[in-house]
Design a protein around this motif. Structure first.
Motif, PDB file in Angstrom:
ATOM      1  N   ILE A 146      21.693   5.795 -24.391  1.00 22.90           N
ATOM      2  CA  ILE A 146      21.636   4.850 -25.502  1.00 22.90           C
ATOM      3  C   ILE A 146      20.934   5.560 -26.656  1.00 22.90           C
ATOM      4  CG2 ILE A 146      20.726   2.625 -26.265  1.00 22.90           C
ATOM      5  CD1 ILE A 146      23.056   2.535 -24.197  1.00 22.90           C
ATOM      6  N   GLN A 147      21.553   5.496 -27.842  1.00 19.51           N
ATOM      7  CA  GLN A 147      21.113   6.280 -28.987  1.00 19.51           C
ATOM      8  C   GLN A 147      20.263   5.455 -29.950  1.00 19.51           C
ATOM      9  OE1 GLN A 147      22.052   9.681 -29.069  1.00 19.51           O
ATOM     10  NE2 GLN A 147      22.810   9.139 -27.027  1.00 19.51           N
ATOM     11  N   ALA A 148      19.462   6.169 -30.740  1.00 13.83           N
ATOM     12  CA  ALA A 148      18.682   5.536 -31.804  1.00 13.83           C
ATOM     13  C   ALA A 148      19.641   5.020 -32.873  1.00 13.83           C
ATOM     14  CB  ALA A 148      17.717   6.548 -32.418  1.00 13.83           C
ATOM     15  N   GLN A 149      19.216   4.017 -33.611  1.00 16.45           N
ATOM     16  CA  GLN A 149      20.071   3.387 -34.612  1.00 16.45           C
ATOM     17  C   GLN A 149      20.583   4.377 -35.650  1.00 16.45           C
ATOM     18  OE1 GLN A 149      21.271   0.385 -34.408  1.00 16.45           O
ATOM     19  NE2 GLN A 149      22.405   0.518 -36.315  1.00 16.45           N
ATOM     20  N   ASP A 150      19.763   5.328 -36.090  1.00 18.03           N
ATOM     21  CA  ASP A 150      20.219   6.284 -37.098  1.00 18.03           C
ATOM     22  C   ASP A 150      21.326   7.190 -36.563  1.00 18.03           C
ATOM     23  OD1 ASP A 150      18.201   7.578 -35.493  1.00 18.03           O
ATOM     24  OD2 ASP A 150      18.020   9.136 -37.017  1.00 18.03           O
TER      25      ASP A 150
ATOM     26  N   PHE B  14      21.363  12.408 -28.671  1.00 15.94           N
ATOM     27  CA  PHE B  14      21.790  13.174 -29.832  1.00 15.94           C
ATOM     28  C   PHE B  14      20.773  13.065 -30.957  1.00 15.94           C
ATOM     29  CE2 PHE B  14      25.598  13.199 -27.495  1.00 15.94           C
ATOM     30  CZ  PHE B  14      26.447  14.146 -28.033  1.00 15.94           C
ATOM     31  N   THR B  15      20.640  14.164 -31.699  1.00 14.80           N
ATOM     32  CA  THR B  15      19.874  14.189 -32.939  1.00 14.80           C
ATOM     33  C   THR B  15      20.892  14.230 -34.086  1.00 14.80           C
ATOM     34  OG1 THR B  15      19.837  16.599 -33.066  1.00 14.80           O
ATOM     35  CG2 THR B  15      18.023  15.540 -31.835  1.00 14.80           C
ATOM     36  N   ARG B  16      20.424  14.124 -35.303  1.00 13.79           N
ATOM     37  CA  ARG B  16      21.337  14.240 -36.444  1.00 13.79           C
ATOM     38  C   ARG B  16      22.010  15.616 -36.454  1.00 13.79           C
ATOM     39  NH1 ARG B  16      21.848  10.830 -40.413  1.00 13.79           N
ATOM     40  NH2 ARG B  16      20.579   8.983 -40.484  1.00 13.79           N
ATOM     41  N   ARG B  17      21.271  16.626 -36.078  1.00 11.24           N
ATOM     42  CA  ARG B  17      21.837  17.980 -36.017  1.00 11.24           C
ATOM     43  C   ARG B  17      22.936  18.051 -34.955  1.00 11.24           C
ATOM     44  NH1 ARG B  17      17.888  22.818 -36.009  1.00 11.24           N
ATOM     45  NH2 ARG B  17      18.572  23.005 -38.148  1.00 11.24           N
ATOM     46  N   ASP B  18      22.732  17.389 -33.826  1.00  5.73           N
ATOM     47  CA  ASP B  18      23.751  17.356 -32.771  1.00  5.73           C
ATOM     48  C   ASP B  18      25.021  16.648 -33.251  1.00  5.73           C
ATOM     49  OD1 ASP B  18      22.070  18.628 -30.859  1.00  5.73           O
ATOM     50  OD2 ASP B  18      21.185  16.682 -30.332  1.00  5.73           O
ATOM     51  N   VAL B  19      24.837  15.550 -33.974  1.00  5.85           N
ATOM     52  CA  VAL B  19      25.994  14.811 -34.510  1.00  5.85           C
ATOM     53  C   VAL B  19      26.748  15.705 -35.488  1.00  5.85           C
ATOM     54  CG1 VAL B  19      26.775  12.803 -35.824  1.00  5.85           C
ATOM     55  CG2 VAL B  19      24.941  12.546 -34.142  1.00  5.85           C
ATOM     56  N   ALA B  20      26.036  16.423 -36.321  1.00  6.18           N
ATOM     57  CA  ALA B  20      26.678  17.331 -37.278  1.00  6.18           C
ATOM     58  C   ALA B  20      27.434  18.441 -36.548  1.00  6.18           C
ATOM     59  CB  ALA B  20      25.638  17.924 -38.230  1.00  6.18           C
ATOM     60  N   SER B  21      26.847  18.989 -35.489  1.00  4.31           N
ATOM     61  CA  SER B  21      27.523  20.026 -34.696  1.00  4.31           C
ATOM     62  C   SER B  21      28.785  19.470 -34.047  1.00  4.31           C
ATOM     63  CB  SER B  21      26.595  20.572 -33.611  1.00  4.31           C
ATOM     64  OG  SER B  21      25.521  21.261 -34.183  1.00  4.31           O
ATOM     65  N   PHE B  22      28.675  18.259 -33.501  1.00  2.00           N
ATOM     66  CA  PHE B  22      29.830  17.605 -32.903  1.00  2.00           C
ATOM     67  C   PHE B  22      30.919  17.394 -33.957  1.00  2.00           C
ATOM     68  CE2 PHE B  22      32.088  13.577 -32.362  1.00  2.00           C
ATOM     69  CZ  PHE B  22      32.810  13.863 -31.216  1.00  2.00           C
ATOM     70  N   ALA B  23      30.552  16.882 -35.115  1.00  2.00           N
ATOM     71  CA  ALA B  23      31.525  16.607 -36.179  1.00  2.00           C
ATOM     72  C   ALA B  23      32.243  17.884 -36.605  1.00  2.00           C
ATOM     73  CB  ALA B  23      30.831  15.950 -37.369  1.00  2.00           C
ATOM     74  N   ASN B  24      31.510  18.980 -36.751  1.00  2.00           N
ATOM     75  CA  ASN B  24      32.126  20.254 -37.123  1.00  2.00           C
ATOM     76  C   ASN B  24      33.094  20.739 -36.047  1.00  2.00           C
ATOM     77  OD1 ASN B  24      30.828  20.399 -39.593  1.00  2.00           O
ATOM     78  ND2 ASN B  24      29.088  21.519 -38.768  1.00  2.00           N
ATOM     79  N   ALA B  25      32.681  20.651 -34.790  1.00  2.00           N
ATOM     80  CA  ALA B  25      33.541  21.075 -33.688  1.00  2.00           C
ATOM     81  C   ALA B  25      34.788  20.199 -33.594  1.00  2.00           C
ATOM     82  CB  ALA B  25      32.758  21.043 -32.368  1.00  2.00           C
ATOM     83  N   TYR B  26      34.617  18.902 -33.801  1.00  2.00           N
ATOM     84  CA  TYR B  26      35.748  17.974 -33.755  1.00  2.00           C
ATOM     85  C   TYR B  26      36.768  18.329 -34.839  1.00  2.00           C
ATOM     86  CZ  TYR B  26      38.179  13.459 -33.414  1.00  2.00           C
ATOM     87  OH  TYR B  26      39.114  12.476 -33.238  1.00  2.00           O
ATOM     88  N   ARG B  27      36.278  18.559 -36.045  1.00  2.00           N
ATOM     89  CA  ARG B  27      37.174  18.914 -37.151  1.00  2.00           C
ATOM     90  C   ARG B  27      37.921  20.212 -36.851  1.00  2.00           C
ATOM     91  NH1 ARG B  27      32.624  16.966 -40.161  1.00  2.00           N
ATOM     92  NH2 ARG B  27      33.180  14.997 -41.151  1.00  2.00           N
ATOM     93  N   GLU B  28      37.224  21.157 -36.264  1.00  2.00           N
ATOM     94  CA  GLU B  28      37.860  22.430 -35.921  1.00  2.00           C
ATOM     95  C   GLU B  28      38.974  22.219 -34.896  1.00  2.00           C
ATOM     96  OE1 GLU B  28      36.582  26.557 -33.776  1.00  2.00           O
ATOM     97  OE2 GLU B  28      35.192  25.715 -35.255  1.00  2.00           O
TER      98      GLU B  28
ATOM     99  N   ALA C  51      29.075   6.526 -36.663  1.00  2.00           N
ATOM    100  CA  ALA C  51      29.959   5.567 -37.332  1.00  2.00           C
ATOM    101  C   ALA C  51      30.491   6.146 -38.641  1.00  2.00           C
ATOM    102  CB  ALA C  51      29.220   4.258 -37.583  1.00  2.00           C
ATOM    103  N   ASP C  52      29.631   6.801 -39.407  1.00  2.00           N
ATOM    104  CA  ASP C  52      30.053   7.425 -40.661  1.00  2.00           C
ATOM    105  C   ASP C  52      31.108   8.501 -40.404  1.00  2.00           C
ATOM    106  OD1 ASP C  52      28.324   5.792 -42.055  1.00  2.00           O
ATOM    107  OD2 ASP C  52      26.798   7.354 -42.347  1.00  2.00           O
ATOM    108  N   PHE C  53      30.889   9.309 -39.385  1.00  2.00           N
ATOM    109  CA  PHE C  53      31.850  10.356 -39.030  1.00  2.00           C
ATOM    110  C   PHE C  53      33.193   9.738 -38.640  1.00  2.00           C
ATOM    111  CE2 PHE C  53      33.798  12.429 -35.335  1.00  2.00           C
ATOM    112  CZ  PHE C  53      34.324  13.540 -35.964  1.00  2.00           C
ATOM    113  N   MET C  54      33.156   8.713 -37.805  1.00  2.00           N
ATOM    114  CA  MET C  54      34.388   8.093 -37.316  1.00  2.00           C
ATOM    115  C   MET C  54      35.173   7.404 -38.436  1.00  2.00           C
ATOM    116  SD  MET C  54      33.082   6.537 -33.704  1.00  2.00           S
ATOM    117  CE  MET C  54      34.334   5.297 -33.776  1.00  2.00           C
ATOM    118  N   ALA C  55      34.506   6.957 -39.467  1.00  2.00           N
ATOM    119  CA  ALA C  55      35.159   6.249 -40.565  1.00  2.00           C
ATOM    120  C   ALA C  55      35.783   7.193 -41.589  1.00  2.00           C
ATOM    121  CB  ALA C  55      34.153   5.334 -41.263  1.00  2.00           C
TER     122      ALA C  55
END
Length: 119
Positions: free
Chosen positions: A59-63, A24-38, A69-73
């Motif tokens: 296994i993902q990069a630390q960022d 995942f990239t940051r853009r992928d995480v953002a896309s996932f977060a938007n889809a999850y919220r929807e 983690a921010d999304f899940m919280a």
């Protein structure tokens, strides 16, 4: 392997089933977060459950771990209980770094994970 995800709401159980795969990239995480919220909007309000299958996730990069983690919280997306299905010990260790909540468990079996969520 590029990032892929599926999110399927289960209205009957107020449950969201998530499958994550690849890098995942940051853009992928953002896309996932938007889809999850929807998809969360399809459920019966707050207090939902989440079943996250990460067996095919690299296994993902630390960022990226921090972005998840921010999304899940977030209070608007945080589930009442969260079950991870992990394929490897390393994946489990990385997922454990996402949260220290008591209502999160880690499983090798999808059946056991769902049983725990619905108990």
């Amino acid at each position: 392997m590029r990032a892929e995800f599926t999110i399927v709401p289960d209205r009957h159980n107020n449950l969201i089933r998530v499958k994550l795969a690849g890098f995942f990239t940051r853009r992928d995480v953002a896309s996932f977060a938007n889809a999850y919220r929807e998809e969360l909007g399809q459920l019966n309000g707050y207090g939902h459950l989440t079943l996250a299958d990460i067996r095919e996730m690299a296994i993902q990069a630390q960022d990226i771990v921090i972005a998840f983690a921010d999304f899940m919280a977030s209070p608007t997306t945080r589930s009442r209980k969260l079950a991870f299905i992990c394929g490897s010990t390393l994946a489990r260790l990385q997922a454990q770094r996402l949260t220290t909540r008591a209502d999160v468990q880690f499983f090798r079996s999808a059946f056991a994970a769902e049983a725990w969520l619905l108990e």
